[in-house]
Design an enzyme around this catalytic site. Structure first.
Site: not given
Length: 184
Positions: A110-111, A157, A60, A153
């Site tokens: 998380c990226l 953001h 995502g 998630h």
């Protein structure tokens, strides 16, 4: 094409802002941004493309992660039954959720966060969300398991919330009472 270079890292102020609603119908620019979020997630899961462009795999991505403070997310993953959830949404909203909680046994990543932050992240076990697709249609999705966690998630953001905000600082692996442990 988005690459890891486009993804802002933990500590960047945009990640802590509440993102703006996208005005619908979306502008051409907003359509391109949303399409590029989904393209990144799909490309990052293709080992050849990921290797060629040094993409970190993700399931995502939210617009604030590329420094665009607008309510847009993309998710591309399969659940434990192999059902594909591939969505690029404008203004996604959780409209209902279970009392029951769930968490990923392996923790979340998380990226925008380069290091692993161990610990359980309590989430709702089941959620219903509404959003508008890239094609402009309103969708309502009932989710559980990994898809429910992933959507929560990404929606976080949009509200300036990071996954590690939920981890118990004193006892990161403290059992979450009555919660469903989800393997990834």
């Amino acid at each position: 094409m988005l690459t890891m270079e486009n993804i802002i890292r933990d500590g960047h102020p945009t990640l802590r802002k509440v993102a703006e609603e996208v005005v619908l119908p979306p502008s051409e620019e907003d359509k391109q941004i949303l399409a590029s979020l989904l393209e990144y997630v799909k490309n990052s899961q293709n080992s050849e493309i990921a290797a060629k462009y040094s993409l970190r795999p993700g399931i995502g991505l939210a617009a604030p992660q590329i420094n665009v403070s607008k309510r847009m997310i993309a998710v591309h993953l399969t659940d434990d039954k192999g059902t594909l959830y591939s969505y690029a949404l404008y203004n996604p909203k959780i409209i209902s959720h279970s009392v029951e909680k769930a968490y990923l046994q392996s923790g979340e990543g998380c990226l925008s966060v380069d290091e692993a932050i161990p610990g359980y992240v309590p989430r709702y076990a089941r959620i219903t969300i509404k959003g508008v697709t890239l094609e402009g249609e309103e969708v309502k999705l009932r989710l559980k398991g990994l898809p429910a966690i992933c959507f929560q998630h990404e929606i976080d953001h949009l509200n300036g919330v990071m996954f590690y905000d939920y981890i118990d600082k004193n006892d990161p692996f403290k059992p979450i009472e009555g919660a469903i442990a989800i393997e990834r």
